[in-house]
Motif scaffolding. Structure first.
Motif, short mmCIF file in Angstrom:
data_model
loop_
_atom_site.label_atom_id
_atom_site.label_comp_id
_atom_site.label_asym_id
_atom_site.label_seq_id
_atom_site.Cartn_x
_atom_site.Cartn_y
_atom_site.Cartn_z
N PRO A 139 0.83 -1.23 0.00
CA PRO A 139 0.00 0.00 0.00
C PRO A 139 0.85 1.27 0.00
CG PRO A 139 -0.85 -1.59 1.59
CD PRO A 139 0.49 -2.10 1.14
N GLY A 140 1.99 1.23 0.70
CA GLY A 140 2.87 2.40 0.70
C GLY A 140 3.42 2.69 -0.68
N ALA A 141 3.80 1.64 -1.42
CA ALA A 141 4.31 1.83 -2.77
C ALA A 141 3.22 2.39 -3.69
CB ALA A 141 4.84 0.50 -3.33
N TRP A 142 2.00 1.90 -3.54
CA TRP A 142 0.90 2.42 -4.35
C TRP A 142 0.65 3.89 -4.04
CZ3 TRP A 142 -3.75 4.53 -2.78
CH2 TRP A 142 -4.68 4.81 -3.80
N LEU A 143 0.68 4.26 -2.76
CA LEU A 143 0.47 5.65 -2.38
C LEU A 143 1.59 6.55 -2.91
CD1 LEU A 143 -1.20 7.71 -0.80
CD2 LEU A 143 0.15 7.13 1.24
N ALA A 144 2.84 6.08 -2.80
CA ALA A 144 3.97 6.85 -3.31
C ALA A 144 3.85 7.05 -4.82
CB ALA A 144 5.28 6.16 -2.96
N PHE A 145 3.43 6.00 -5.52
CA PHE A 145 3.25 6.11 -6.98
C PHE A 145 2.14 7.10 -7.31
CE2 PHE A 145 1.00 4.73 -10.82
CZ PHE A 145 2.01 4.85 -11.75
N ALA A 146 1.03 7.05 -6.56
CA ALA A 146 -0.09 7.94 -6.82
C ALA A 146 0.29 9.40 -6.56
CB ALA A 146 -1.29 7.55 -5.96
N LEU A 147 1.13 9.63 -5.56
CA LEU A 147 1.50 11.00 -5.21
C LEU A 147 2.55 11.59 -6.15
CD1 LEU A 147 1.67 10.73 -1.30
CD2 LEU A 147 -0.12 11.81 -2.67
N THR A 148 3.38 10.74 -6.75
CA THR A 148 4.49 11.26 -7.56
C THR A 148 4.29 11.07 -9.06
OG1 THR A 148 5.72 9.16 -7.43
CG2 THR A 148 6.10 10.79 -5.68
N SER A 149 3.26 10.35 -9.47
CA SER A 149 3.08 10.09 -10.90
C SER A 149 2.65 11.35 -11.66
CB SER A 149 2.06 8.98 -11.12
OG SER A 149 0.81 9.34 -10.53
N ARG A 150 2.02 12.26 -10.95
CA ARG A 150 1.56 13.49 -11.60
C ARG A 150 2.17 14.68 -10.87
NH1 ARG A 150 -4.93 12.38 -12.63
NH2 ARG A 150 -4.69 10.53 -13.96
N ILE A 151 3.39 14.98 -11.19
CA ILE A 151 4.07 16.11 -10.56
C ILE A 151 3.71 17.38 -11.33
CG2 ILE A 151 6.30 17.12 -9.99
CD1 ILE A 151 7.41 14.36 -9.67
N PRO A 152 3.15 18.38 -10.66
CA PRO A 152 2.79 19.61 -11.37
C PRO A 152 4.03 20.36 -11.84
CG PRO A 152 2.57 19.90 -9.00
CD PRO A 152 2.85 18.45 -9.24
N PRO A 153 3.89 21.16 -12.89
CA PRO A 153 5.05 21.94 -13.36
C PRO A 153 5.50 22.92 -12.28
CG PRO A 153 3.02 22.71 -14.39
CD PRO A 153 2.68 21.44 -13.67
N PRO A 154 6.79 23.24 -12.24
CA PRO A 154 7.29 24.16 -11.21
C PRO A 154 6.68 25.55 -11.37
CG PRO A 154 8.98 23.73 -12.86
CD PRO A 154 7.87 22.78 -13.13
N SER A 155 6.38 26.19 -10.27
CA SER A 155 5.78 27.51 -10.28
C SER A 155 6.84 28.57 -10.58
CB SER A 155 5.11 27.81 -8.95
OG SER A 155 6.07 27.76 -7.90
N GLN A 156 6.38 29.78 -10.87
CA GLN A 156 7.30 30.87 -11.17
C GLN A 156 8.13 31.24 -9.94
OE1 GLN A 156 7.79 32.33 -14.20
NE2 GLN A 156 6.43 30.78 -15.05
N THR A 157 7.56 31.10 -8.77
CA THR A 157 8.28 31.39 -7.53
C THR A 157 8.15 30.20 -6.60
OG1 THR A 157 6.36 32.41 -6.48
CG2 THR A 157 7.83 33.85 -7.74
N CYS A 158 9.10 30.03 -5.73
CA CYS A 158 9.03 28.96 -4.74
C CYS A 158 9.73 29.43 -3.47
CB CYS A 158 9.67 27.66 -5.26
SG CYS A 158 11.43 27.81 -5.59
N SER A 159 9.29 28.88 -2.35
CA SER A 159 9.88 29.22 -1.06
C SER A 159 10.82 28.10 -0.65
CB SER A 159 8.79 29.39 0.00
OG SER A 159 7.94 30.47 -0.34
N MET A 160 11.96 28.47 -0.12
CA MET A 160 12.97 27.49 0.26
C MET A 160 13.36 27.71 1.72
SD MET A 160 15.55 27.46 -3.01
CE MET A 160 16.50 26.17 -2.26
N VAL A 161 13.54 26.62 2.42
CA VAL A 161 14.05 26.68 3.78
C VAL A 161 15.55 26.92 3.71
CG1 VAL A 161 14.35 25.41 5.93
CG2 VAL A 161 12.26 25.14 4.61
#
Length: 320
Positions: A139-161
């Motif tokens: 189930p963890g592998a399925w969840l990881a696949f579902a969360l990472t299979s559709r990565i949105p394009p990077p935004s114009q700005t991003c916040s970094m720690v």
């Protein structure tokens, strides 16, 4: 926190060579995992050879349990190696620890379920270990696949720690987790009972996550020698405390995570370290049963060893 904007105009094309390029905000090593695909394939072939060896010996049921448990443990890593899982492979590295803790113990016959008695109702059946690993990892592998299979394009700005703040957080997590793990391995905290087991599991999870991130940065050369030395000292402390319990699985898991993070950052597997560690753990495994017979007795009750007893304890182990 700081905000970075994507360059505009002719400079908007992502680059990987300059610090100001937008692409540098990403961990480029994880965009191309093909470099580690060969190592994964070789490791898979080695597991198949071990399973065939068990079949030749006539232990077909144990061979099947070992093969299925290994498949479940390595599935996330395989998906990442072939580009099906994106991003930082924390869950694939965590899944790899189940191979050392469960699958490898099944191959080494009855070390795990004879001593820990985890799997009811039949504690001598390796398929219960396989079931436990499968119910968690798949189930963890399925969840990881579902969360990472559709990565949105990077935004114009991003916040970094801020990197120094993030490193401090990882250092605090790793050092505190190592100290908790080492402390719970002694008889001083045996009165905690089940609470101690919960604390130990939480500390082990924190140490695995923080160790992977720190080892990756060591491989990339982004930590100083003194910082790398601190990581090495507390990693050694965790490994020694884990081995003193006469269970080798936890120490092997920690080493696997550290080597995996360093290899990904360095883009090179430290074969010299692996060659040095193999005979060490082979010797410890050879004397493990004699030590368990002496320190656990016929009741197979796990007894802890104090820090001051470690030198004589390990000398006796090597003597066996």
């Amino acid at each position: 926190m700081k905000s970075l904007q994507k360059p505009r105009g002719n400079d908007s094309k992502p680059t990987s060579g300059s610090f100001g390029g937008f692409r540098d905000l990403r961990w480029n090593v994880f965009e191309d995992s093909s470099a580690f695909r060969t190592y994964f394939n070789l490791f898979t072939a080695f597991i198949l050879l071990l399973a065939v060896q068990l079949v030749i010996k006539g232990e077909i049921s144990r061979a099947g349990a070992f093969l299925v448990c290994s498949t479940c443990s390595l599935l996330p890593l395989g998906l990442w190696s072939y580009g099906k899982l994106k991003g930082l492979p924390i869950f694939p590295a965590y899944g790899l620890t189940f191979f050392a803790t469960f699958a490898l113990q099944i191959y080494l016959q009855e070390q795990l379920y004879d001593t820990r008695r985890y799997f009811m109702p039949d504690s001598a059946d390796p398929w219960w270990a396989t079931l436990a690993v499968g119910l968690f990892v798949l189930p963890g592998a399925w969840l990881a696949f579902a969360l990472t299979s559709r990565i949105p394009p990077p935004s114009q700005t991003c916040s970094m720690v801020n990197r120094s703040f993030a490193n401090q957080l990882m250092f605090i997590m790793f050092i505190s987790s190592s100290l908790v793990t080492a402390g719970l391995a002694t008889e001083k905290f045996s009165f905690l009972g089940n609470v101690g087991s919960i604390l130990s599991a939480a500390a082990r999870t924190g140490s695995i996550v923080s160790l992977f991130v720190l080892a990756f940065q060591i491989g990339q050369g982004k930590l100083s020698r003194s910082q790398g030395g601190v990581v090495g000292v507390f990693l050694l402390l965790s490994i020694i405390a884990s081995i003193a319990s006469l269970f080798l699985g936890g120490a092997i898991s920690m080493l696997a995570v550290g080597i995996a993070g360093f290899s990904l950052g360095k883009r090179k597997v430290p074969w010299i370290w692996l060659i040095m560690l193999l005979p060490l753990f082979s010797v410890l495994h050879a004397g493990k049963n004699d030590m368990r017979a002496k320190y656990w007795g016929e009741a197979r009750a796990v007894n802890t060893v104090g820090f001051l007893d470690y030198p004589s304890f390990f000398l006796e182990w090597f003597d066996y």
